[in-house]
Design a protein around this motif. Structure first.
Motif, PDB file in Angstrom:
ATOM      1  N   LEU A 108      -1.194  10.171  -3.364  1.00 39.19           N
ATOM      2  CA  LEU A 108      -1.715   9.642  -2.012  1.00 39.19           C
ATOM      3  C   LEU A 108      -3.324   9.406  -2.325  1.00 39.19           C
ATOM      4  O   LEU A 108      -3.814  10.427  -2.729  1.00 39.19           O
ATOM      5  CB  LEU A 108      -1.448  10.328  -0.776  1.00 39.19           C
ATOM      6  N   VAL A 109      -3.698   8.474  -1.996  1.00 36.91           N
ATOM      7  CA  VAL A 109      -5.042   8.020  -2.248  1.00 36.91           C
ATOM      8  C   VAL A 109      -5.978   8.115  -0.743  1.00 36.91           C
ATOM      9  O   VAL A 109      -6.775   9.010  -0.517  1.00 36.91           O
ATOM     10  CB  VAL A 109      -5.461   6.988  -2.905  1.00 36.91           C
ATOM     11  N   GLY A 110      -5.809   7.234  -0.029  1.00 32.22           N
ATOM     12  CA  GLY A 110      -6.262   7.216   1.121  1.00 32.22           C
ATOM     13  C   GLY A 110      -5.247   6.594   2.520  1.00 32.22           C
ATOM     14  O   GLY A 110      -4.290   5.762   2.065  1.00 32.22           O
ATOM     15  N   VAL A 111      -5.505   6.946   3.706  1.00 35.70           N
ATOM     16  CA  VAL A 111      -4.667   6.693   4.800  1.00 35.70           C
ATOM     17  C   VAL A 111      -5.449   5.831   5.730  1.00 35.70           C
ATOM     18  O   VAL A 111      -6.725   6.225   6.052  1.00 35.70           O
ATOM     19  CB  VAL A 111      -3.840   7.808   5.377  1.00 35.70           C
ATOM     20  N   TYR A 112      -4.789   4.798   6.257  1.00 32.07           N
ATOM     21  CA  TYR A 112      -5.650   4.004   7.269  1.00 32.07           C
ATOM     22  C   TYR A 112      -4.772   3.901   8.573  1.00 32.07           C
ATOM     23  O   TYR A 112      -3.625   3.772   8.666  1.00 32.07           O
ATOM     24  CB  TYR A 112      -5.819   2.507   6.683  1.00 32.07           C
ATOM     25  N   GLU A 113      -5.809   3.921   9.676  1.00 29.78           N
ATOM     26  CA  GLU A 113      -5.065   3.782  10.969  1.00 29.78           C
ATOM     27  C   GLU A 113      -5.710   3.060  11.934  1.00 29.78           C
ATOM     28  O   GLU A 113      -5.451   2.714  13.211  1.00 29.78           O
ATOM     29  CB  GLU A 113      -4.742   5.437  11.458  1.00 29.78           C
ATOM     30  N   HIS A 114      -7.054   2.490  11.557  1.00 28.58           N
ATOM     31  CA  HIS A 114      -7.801   1.607  12.485  1.00 28.58           C
ATOM     32  C   HIS A 114      -7.547   0.179  12.249  1.00 28.58           C
ATOM     33  O   HIS A 114      -7.243  -0.571  13.152  1.00 28.58           O
ATOM     34  CB  HIS A 114      -9.259   1.928  12.395  1.00 28.58           C
ATOM     35  N   ALA A 115      -7.771  -0.380  11.020  1.00 29.51           N
ATOM     36  CA  ALA A 115      -7.496  -1.756  11.046  1.00 29.51           C
ATOM     37  C   ALA A 115      -6.053  -2.267  10.839  1.00 29.51           C
ATOM     38  O   ALA A 115      -5.701  -3.275  10.851  1.00 29.51           O
ATOM     39  CB  ALA A 115      -8.326  -2.033   9.596  1.00 29.51           C
TER      40      ALA A 115
ATOM     41  N   TYR B 241      -1.438   2.938   3.943  1.00 29.86           N
ATOM     42  CA  TYR B 241      -2.212   3.917   3.034  1.00 29.86           C
ATOM     43  C   TYR B 241      -2.302   3.449   1.532  1.00 29.86           C
ATOM     44  O   TYR B 241      -1.472   2.259   1.372  1.00 29.86           O
ATOM     45  CB  TYR B 241      -1.338   5.156   2.958  1.00 29.86           C
ATOM     46  N   THR B 242      -2.935   3.885   0.734  1.00 30.28           N
ATOM     47  CA  THR B 242      -3.022   3.686  -0.823  1.00 30.28           C
ATOM     48  C   THR B 242      -2.414   4.781  -1.517  1.00 30.28           C
ATOM     49  O   THR B 242      -2.657   5.763  -1.144  1.00 30.28           O
ATOM     50  CB  THR B 242      -4.662   3.152  -1.049  1.00 30.28           C
ATOM     51  N   ALA B 243      -1.873   4.236  -2.481  1.00 31.03           N
ATOM     52  CA  ALA B 243      -0.989   5.376  -3.424  1.00 31.03           C
ATOM     53  C   ALA B 243      -0.948   4.928  -4.874  1.00 31.03           C
ATOM     54  O   ALA B 243      -0.928   3.814  -5.023  1.00 31.03           O
ATOM     55  CB  ALA B 243       0.324   5.986  -2.767  1.00 31.03           C
TER      56      ALA B 243
END
Length: 413
Positions: free
Chosen positions: A61-68, A72-74
């Motif tokens: 797992l690299v980054g998790v997104y919840e606003h836009a 996630y990026t993996a």
């Protein structure tokens, strides 16, 4: 003309960076980076869902997104990516792709759009009026110590995870864009379209001027998380022939939150319809005008002050993308602006045209005029188009003449 151009980076704020232990075999089989978009109706928090899915398929797992957008990026193997596509809680699984920036006194561009003629802007060489607006420059970063810029925040989102108070502009492109948006009205350098605008530098491009869709997704997420503060996003970047459902949704959600998204059309002298995100229906796509003297009338000849090519004054820039996807044009050739390391530079491109429009959008959304809804954001786009003028020659051959940005009307700007 709403044309489409090689895409600029997408904006998505990285919510969190999570790494989970994975077996050595899974690490060895990781073959690439993917952007995973979760279904909006998913009941779990994106972070929890991402961790569960990584445990199921193996990956990093690299980054998790919840606003836009929720996702996630993996780092995943191809087989793991295929497995995720079959997960009922997953909307899309997209391979990451490269995006690039479109590179290449009172600057001629600001004069050509009649900035000094608007008394509200008070362009007089004295730093006594600053436009009360926040603009996110999603680019190569912004020189946060430049004496001619008002940089209030920055984040480095290159990896797909945003790190606050980080991200040096090691290319120059982002600092140049920021200067056209809002360089201070003082005794040094150029002045921006919206003098003194508060700049949020979001780094998604590296020293070579390239980046990834994952970085753009993280950057957009960072911005949308700050929609209560930021009014305008400038994206002077993109890719030709690429697309991303996740980034498209991120842009839509930014607009839904009231943010005006301005994108460069691209520098390939082709129809913008294949350029992402310039071809996104919610953005303001900007082509470039060649203006050689800062004046209307087309009397500035064809000699360019910063290039060996020739291009007639007050015509479509010889490099600019065009087409029905383009909403508006603005000066983009031989534009003088701020540069990394506290310096200044003169360069060309639709990347230089786009921040003229972003600055104008900043004026329209300043102070109490901040939009908070999709309708409000799109109303600003309509005003930019409606207040433009037709005093230029469209020689692109596409048969659709977009208006030229014009900020002279003090009753609107």
């Amino acid at each position: 003309m709403r044309s489409r151009t090689p895409l600029l980076a997408s904006l998505v704020t990285a919510l969190a960076l999570l790494t989970v232990p994975i077996p050595a075999a899974a690490q060895e089989s990781a073959e690439g980076t993917y952007i995973v978009q979760l279904r909006p109706t998913l009941g779990k928090a994106p972070r929890t869902a991402a961790q569960d899915q990584m445990a199921q398929v193996g990956g990093e797992l690299v980054g998790v997104y919840e606003h836009a957008f929720k996702g996630y990026t993996a780092r995943l193997s191809a087989s793991a990516a295929e497995q995720l596509k079959r997960n009922p809680n997953v909307l899309t699984v997209e391979p990451d792709a490269e995006v690039i920036g479109f590179p290449q006194t009172v600057p001629t561009g600001v004069r050509r759009i009649f900035g000094p003629a608007n008394p509200n802007l008070d362009i007089d060489g004295t730093d006594d009026v600053r436009i009360n607006v926040d603009v996110a420059v999603v680019d190569s970063g912004v020189d946060q110590t430049h004496p001619d810029l008002n940089v209030v925040a920055r984040a480095n989102c290159l990896t797909g995870l945003c790190v606050n108070n980080s991200g040096t502009d090691d290319n120059g492109h982002g600092t140049h864009v920021a200067g056209t948006v809002g360089a201070l009205d003082n005794t040094i350098g150029p002045v921006g379209v919206a003098p003194g605008a508060r700049i949020h530098g979001v780094k998604v491009l590296n020293a070579a001027g390239s980046g990834t869709l994952a970085g753009i997704a993280a950057g957009l997420n960072w911005v949308v998380a700050r929609a209560a503060t930021i009014e305008v996003i400038n994206l002077s970047l993109g890719c030709n022939g690429c697309s991303s459902s996740a980034i498209s949704n991120a842009i839509t959600n930014a607009v839904n939150a009231g943010i005006v998204v301005v994108v460069a059309a691209g520098n390939s002298h082709v129809n913008t319809s294949s350029f992402f995100p310039a071809n996104h229906p919610d953005v303001v796509t900007v082509s470039a005008l060649t203006d050689n003297d800062g004046l209307p009338g087309g009397a500035g000849g064809s000699t360019l002050s910063c290039r060996s090519e020739t291009d007639q004054d007050d015509t479509s820039a010889f490099y600019s993308n065009f087409g029905a996807t383009v909403e508006i044009t603005a000066p983009g050739t031989c534009i003088y602006s701020t540069w990394r390391g506290g310096g200044y530079s003169t360069i060309s491109g639709t990347s230089m045209a786009s921040p003229h429009v972003a600055g104008a959008a900043g004026i329209l959304t300043s102070g109490t005029r901040k939009p908070t809804t999709r309708a409000g954001s799109l109303a600003v786009r309509s005003t930019l188009i409606a207040t433009g003028n037709s005093n230029w020659t469209d020689d692109s051959g596409d048969g659709v003449k977009e208006p030229l940005l014009d900020v002279h009307d003090a009753t609107r700007y």
